[in-house]
Write an enzyme that holds these catalytic residues in place. Structure first.
Site, short mmCIF file in Angstrom:
data_model
loop_
_atom_site.label_atom_id
_atom_site.label_comp_id
_atom_site.label_asym_id
_atom_site.label_seq_id
_atom_site.Cartn_x
_atom_site.Cartn_y
_atom_site.Cartn_z
N HIS A 153 0.82 -1.21 0.00
CA HIS A 153 0.00 0.00 0.00
C HIS A 153 0.86 1.26 0.00
O HIS A 153 0.64 2.16 -0.82
CB HIS A 153 -0.92 0.01 1.22
CG HIS A 153 -1.92 1.12 1.18
ND1 HIS A 153 -3.08 1.07 0.45
CD2 HIS A 153 -1.93 2.35 1.79
CE1 HIS A 153 -3.75 2.20 0.59
NE2 HIS A 153 -3.07 2.99 1.41
N HIS A 168 2.94 6.66 -2.83
CA HIS A 168 3.68 7.79 -2.27
C HIS A 168 5.19 7.71 -2.48
O HIS A 168 5.91 8.60 -2.03
CB HIS A 168 3.40 7.91 -0.77
CG HIS A 168 1.99 8.29 -0.45
ND1 HIS A 168 1.45 9.51 -0.77
CD2 HIS A 168 0.99 7.58 0.14
CE1 HIS A 168 0.19 9.55 -0.37
NE2 HIS A 168 -0.11 8.40 0.17
N LYS A 215 -5.49 9.54 -9.11
CA LYS A 215 -4.95 9.93 -7.80
C LYS A 215 -4.99 11.45 -7.79
O LYS A 215 -4.10 12.13 -8.32
CB LYS A 215 -3.51 9.42 -7.64
CG LYS A 215 -2.86 9.82 -6.31
CD LYS A 215 -3.48 9.11 -5.12
CE LYS A 215 -2.74 9.46 -3.84
NZ LYS A 215 -3.29 8.79 -2.66
#
Length: 279
Positions: A153, A168, A215
């Protein structure tokens, strides 16, 4: 630089985060090791012709943690609800990555910090096992099978209900951009502020789509080493902190750590998500 925490660092986590930043000697230098395109993102869905990365030097190929991290990126199905299957080769890749990270200053400092705080007692080998559990243990995020992990994740990213989640890590963004899976839309001023993009900054907010999944806003460190992010998030997880204010690279940040309690078994606390926010 010393990897044993000072009394001030033990009493002030902000100083400890700053120390990890200072210890990240493998961090790349903007304008030298990489350069960015940062056009202002316009309407959602309007992709720029430019890639985020103008270029990235071959320096990462000479550093073990970067290369071993890169090997992990094709081990996952980046979508929730689809059970993951991990073979012995992938397990060995996880282990090699952790072993390499544990030889770096940020991870050595983190282990020393946690020992000094009484939050971990054990050998480096025991810490490696703990890291493997925290980051690579599969759990059920959605659906009926074990479809996710903290590493997947946070560092790889996932698609859930048609929207891209996490993503990220800058190495992952570079990897997906090279393979044509990301459509970059540009720089997004954080919280709607009138800020100008700075290609020399090590933390940037951007917008993109991954294989068509939007995103809308993502803040990522850029150029940092994998061991820095792994060390910082691990330290803050052990400290039980969900919000940690820090000032890195002259940018005020809040480091978010969302815990995840397993839905199956004994409800073990793991990491659900971790990322920097510009404040």
């Amino acid at each position: 630089m010393a990897t044993k925490p000072t009394e001030k660092e033990l009493s002030d986590v902000t100083l400890a985060v700053q120390k990890l930043w200072d210890l990240d000697t493998n961090r790349l230098t903007p304008g030298v090791d990489y350069d960015l395109n940062l056009p202002l993102a316009l309407r959602r869905g309007d992709n720029t012709r430019d890639h985020l990365f103008k270029f990235v030097s071959n320096k990462p190929s000479k550093m073990p943690t970067f290369q071993l991290f890169y090997h992990l990126l094709d081990n996952y199905i980046p979508e929730t609800g689809i059970p993951e299957e991990v073979d012995t080769h992938e397990l060995s890749e996880n282990q090699a990555f952790l072993k390499a990270c544990l030889q770096t200053a940020p991870m050595i400092y983190t282990l020393n910090y946690l020992k000094a705080k009484g939050l971990f007692q054990g050998t480096e080998a025991a810490f490696e096992k703990a890291l493997d559990k925290i980051w690579f243990k599969l759990y059920r995020r959605e659906g009926v099978g074990k479809d996710s992990s903290a590493f997947e994740h946070v560092f790889v990213g996932e698609v859930r209900n048609g929207e891209a989640k996490a993503f990220h890590n800058w190495i992952t963004l570079y990897f997906y951009e090279k393979t044509g899976k990301i459509d970059y839309e540009g720089f997004v001023p954080s919280r709607g502020r009138n800020e100008k993009p700075d290609p020399t900054a090590h933390i940037i907010p951007i917008r993109f789509t991954f294989k068509g999944a939007l995103k809308p806003f993502s803040t990522s460190f850029i150029g940092t080493s994998p061991e820095f992010e792994l060390a910082m998030y691990t330290m803050l997880f052990y400290l039980g902190r969900q919000d940690t204010k820090a000032r890195l690279d002259d940018i005020n940040l809040n480091i978010k750590i969302y815990p995840f309690f397993e839905k199956d078994g004994d409800g073990t606390k793991l990491i659900g998500s971790a990322f920097p926010e510009i404040v």
